[in-house]
Scaffold this active site. Sequence first.
Site, mmCIF file in Angstrom:
data_model
loop_
_atom_site.group_PDB
_atom_site.id
_atom_site.type_symbol
_atom_site.label_atom_id
_atom_site.label_comp_id
_atom_site.label_asym_id
_atom_site.label_seq_id
_atom_site.Cartn_x
_atom_site.Cartn_y
_atom_site.Cartn_z
ATOM 1 N N ASP A 204 1.201 -8.251 -3.831
ATOM 2 C CA ASP A 204 0.812 -6.984 -3.206
ATOM 3 C C ASP A 204 0.459 -7.248 -1.748
ATOM 4 O O ASP A 204 -0.202 -8.245 -1.442
ATOM 5 C CB ASP A 204 -0.434 -6.439 -3.925
ATOM 6 C CG ASP A 204 -0.280 -5.002 -4.329
ATOM 7 O OD1 ASP A 204 -0.121 -4.164 -3.418
ATOM 8 O OD2 ASP A 204 -0.316 -4.715 -5.531
ATOM 9 N N ASP A 306 1.487 -1.829 -0.308
ATOM 10 C CA ASP A 306 0.543 -0.816 -0.758
ATOM 11 C C ASP A 306 0.465 0.372 0.212
ATOM 12 O O ASP A 306 0.308 0.176 1.425
ATOM 13 C CB ASP A 306 -0.841 -1.476 -0.858
ATOM 14 C CG ASP A 306 -1.895 -0.559 -1.430
ATOM 15 O OD1 ASP A 306 -1.760 -0.191 -2.603
ATOM 16 O OD2 ASP A 306 -2.846 -0.217 -0.698
ATOM 17 N N GLU A 364 5.109 1.216 -1.801
ATOM 18 C CA GLU A 364 4.436 2.268 -2.572
ATOM 19 C C GLU A 364 4.273 3.437 -1.611
ATOM 20 O O GLU A 364 3.642 3.297 -0.556
ATOM 21 C CB GLU A 364 3.071 1.792 -3.065
ATOM 22 C CG GLU A 364 2.465 2.790 -4.041
ATOM 23 C CD GLU A 364 0.976 2.988 -3.888
ATOM 24 O OE1 GLU A 364 0.361 3.496 -4.828
ATOM 25 O OE2 GLU A 364 0.420 2.659 -2.822
ATOM 26 N N HIS A 435 -1.283 0.427 -12.401
ATOM 27 C CA HIS A 435 -2.747 0.338 -12.453
ATOM 28 C C HIS A 435 -3.418 1.599 -11.909
ATOM 29 O O HIS A 435 -4.637 1.664 -11.872
ATOM 30 C CB HIS A 435 -3.190 -0.878 -11.645
ATOM 31 C CG HIS A 435 -2.815 -0.743 -10.195
ATOM 32 N ND1 HIS A 435 -1.508 -0.723 -9.762
ATOM 33 C CD2 HIS A 435 -3.570 -0.567 -9.090
ATOM 34 C CE1 HIS A 435 -1.484 -0.539 -8.457
ATOM 35 N NE2 HIS A 435 -2.716 -0.445 -8.017
ATOM 36 N N ASP A 436 -2.641 2.577 -11.444
ATOM 37 C CA ASP A 436 -3.205 3.792 -10.848
ATOM 38 C C ASP A 436 -3.055 5.018 -11.735
ATOM 39 O O ASP A 436 -3.359 6.136 -11.305
ATOM 40 C CB ASP A 436 -2.504 4.103 -9.517
ATOM 41 C CG ASP A 436 -2.918 3.146 -8.414
ATOM 42 O OD1 ASP A 436 -3.991 2.546 -8.523
ATOM 43 O OD2 ASP A 436 -2.147 3.002 -7.452
HETATM 44 O O1 TEU Z 1 -2.601 3.495 -4.050
HETATM 45 C C1 TEU Z 1 -2.280 4.484 -3.125
HETATM 46 C C2 TEU Z 1 -2.401 5.903 -3.581
HETATM 47 O O2 TEU Z 1 -2.362 6.780 -2.759
HETATM 48 C C3 TEU Z 1 -2.589 6.316 -4.977
HETATM 49 O O3 TEU Z 1 -1.631 5.965 -5.832
HETATM 50 C C4 TEU Z 1 -4.000 6.021 -5.427
HETATM 51 O O4 TEU Z 1 -4.079 5.155 -6.487
HETATM 52 C C5 TEU Z 1 -4.689 7.229 -5.930
HETATM 53 O O5 TEU Z 1 -3.936 7.841 -6.835
HETATM 54 C C6 TEU Z 1 -5.154 8.101 -4.823
HETATM 55 O O6 TEU Z 1 -5.601 9.297 -5.337
HETATM 56 C C7 TEU Z 1 -2.710 2.182 -3.622
HETATM 57 C C8 TEU Z 1 -3.120 1.277 -4.775
HETATM 58 O O7 TEU Z 1 -2.103 1.254 -5.732
HETATM 59 C C9 TEU Z 1 -4.441 1.714 -5.296
HETATM 60 O O8 TEU Z 1 -4.845 0.983 -6.415
HETATM 61 C C10 TEU Z 1 -5.457 1.575 -4.176
HETATM 62 O O9 TEU Z 1 -6.681 2.092 -4.594
HETATM 63 C C11 TEU Z 1 -5.003 2.286 -2.914
HETATM 64 O O10 TEU Z 1 -3.652 2.034 -2.582
HETATM 65 C C12 TEU Z 1 -5.814 1.796 -1.742
HETATM 66 O O11 TEU Z 1 -5.466 0.497 -1.419
#
Ligand code: TEU
Length: 663
Positions: A204, A306, A364, A435-436
């Site tokens: 990442d 990310d 992402e 993971h989100d």
């Molecule tokens: O996520 C970015 C993001 O905008 C979303 O997917 C987030 O998880 C959430 O849904 C916002 O409402 C990335 C990572 O995957 C996430 O785990 C981190 O928290 C985020 O960036 C910040 O680094």
Amino acid sequence: MFRNDKKNNNNRDRHYVTIKSRLSEVYKTPVGHDLLCKIGIYSGKGSDWIKNPFVGFLRLSVVLSVLKGISSDFLDVCCKLLNNTTAAAQVMVHGMPDKVGEISQEEPEEWWREAVFYQIYPRSFYDSDGDGLGDLNGIIEKLDYIESIGVDCIWLCPIYDSPNADNGYDVRDYEMIMAEFGNMEIFEKLLEEIHKRKMRLIVDLVVNHTSDEHEWFRKALEDPDGEFGKFYFLRKGTDEKTPPNNWESCFGGSAWNYYKEQGVWALHVFSKKQMDLNWDNPKLRMKIEDMINRWLDKGVDGFRLDAVNLISKEDGLPDGNVDLGNFIGYRGAEKYFYGPHLHEYLHEVCKECFEKYNAFSVGETPGLGLEMSKLLTNPLRRELNMVFNFDHLESDGHLRFDTYKYDLNWYKSYIKDWTENYSGSVRPALYFENHDNPRMVSKICDDEHYRVILCKLLALLLLTERGTPFIYQGEEIGMVNKKFKGMSDIEDVESLGLFEKKLSEGMKAEEAFKHILAGTRDHARSPMQWTKEPYGGFTTGKPWFIGDNDYEVCNVEDSQADPNSVLNFYREVIKLRRSDRDLTYGKMVIMNAHIPNYFAYTRGKYFIECNLVDRNIIRPEQKVERKKRVRLERILGSYGDMNMVQGLLRPYEANLYRIVSEE
Ligand code: TEU
């Protein structure tokens, strides 16, 4: 009608949107296309609403007059966004002004197009030393297991030194390993062991922001006007109560944190310990590129970038539109989710880093649609290899924190759009979980009776559709959402922030918890379930985060032993995928798309069909079955038994057949 209109596509660069433009014209710009689709999705009209000629004929100003509560400022903001981003995208076509999108040639053979990826959330994967946290040695111990699934590449969520305000997505030092996870020597051993097994590793890359404890940020605070002050967005603001603009953090509250001693505000789009980096500063970009190259020198095979579409912020950081903010849940996003220099900066990183090492990159990109994805991944533009699109994660008209049942017909229409309109341009990064997000199977149906069958259906789609599949840890054994009882079970910074926000808006705690339960990222972050032992055999100590007792019925050990398990199904399909290129490069043709609850397609010599709902449906006879010398030979399916019910597909039944010619 719009998308295939070659003449109009070529005219894109001369296309400027004003409040008088018709929606059909707006739809012709990449950002306009994606935004209108999203408005359709979120308002429950579907992404095709705009293709209705009557809707397309409407002028933006008319839309304004019928949409109550939307200010004219809102549409001005939209026009500006469309024009700026269209122009920005075109500037960076690197001398090929007409090639903004389509690439007509066959997909070139590249390892990442053929690979199956496996995502690890290290904190919750396997704890080798009993401290309750997963670690790198734990991953090394489980590499044989990962290899046995048949995957080709591992994506490791952040393993860098971090105070863990957002579990590693707040990096304190890009070149140190988080002490709880191990050290650089162990990381190098992990990489070596992965390569020994002929797998690859991507890591990442979190470069939209750093932790507020990163040395750069500490130095920035020491001297806001000095070199490091320019690495971030530090602003004086009017006073200590009024932030420099009205942006809100997507984790709740203002997007600005005030530092009293220095008298400055600092921007953070995520939590107040995740400070946004200023990519407009070439010195910062150089530092990041050098750091990336040092990881590439170490031998990593690529990166998952990310939130990478957020790296370019609009000049002057103007206020966000209030209506739009209410619509998406926080203000300011339109000023940076597809910023003016995004393409330019990504191209630079690609040239300075990825291309030099032939490294893989997947971005992402929350909030972006397929037209924007097309621009970001067109090989001629040399930016990214693939992006993660988010449009399939919630079905029509819903948001992640809504309590509702996901409709797989929505997923079908998403894949159909992709297949029919983008197969010549974008290679999908296919995924259901990460993971989100909560576990996909739980969003669709929480009836335990269908759990295994439905997980197999999802596996079959993931591994046989056109695209590169990403499996998230635990998905391969059929892990489901956790039975959290209250906020004291919740760990995630996003959920905690949102809960507070809901309370401050006057919602009752019970109601607010319902929201959290529907969408919390913690569902996917609970420890991996290895055995029936306490805490699923994840640790010999006390885990950092306790899910529930589901490991008693769902764990790796039992799954290995059961020939009908979800795990063995994944293995079987991956084995087939590896043995036949049709499942990687074969054309995907969707059949009988008009039949609801039924999803069927061919990939070369294979035919896949699924029942998308929890009841029997009539199985339509396929054309090939009427031809004399051709028959469908069933190879595998979501129901372990091969006893198909004549003329019917059972709930969530999914089968893969070989189309056999008997001549
Ligand atoms: O996520 C970015 C993001 O905008 C979303 O997917 C987030 O998880 C959430 O849904 C916002 O409402 C990335 C990572 O995957 C996430 O785990 C981190 O928290 C985020 O960036 C910040 O680094």
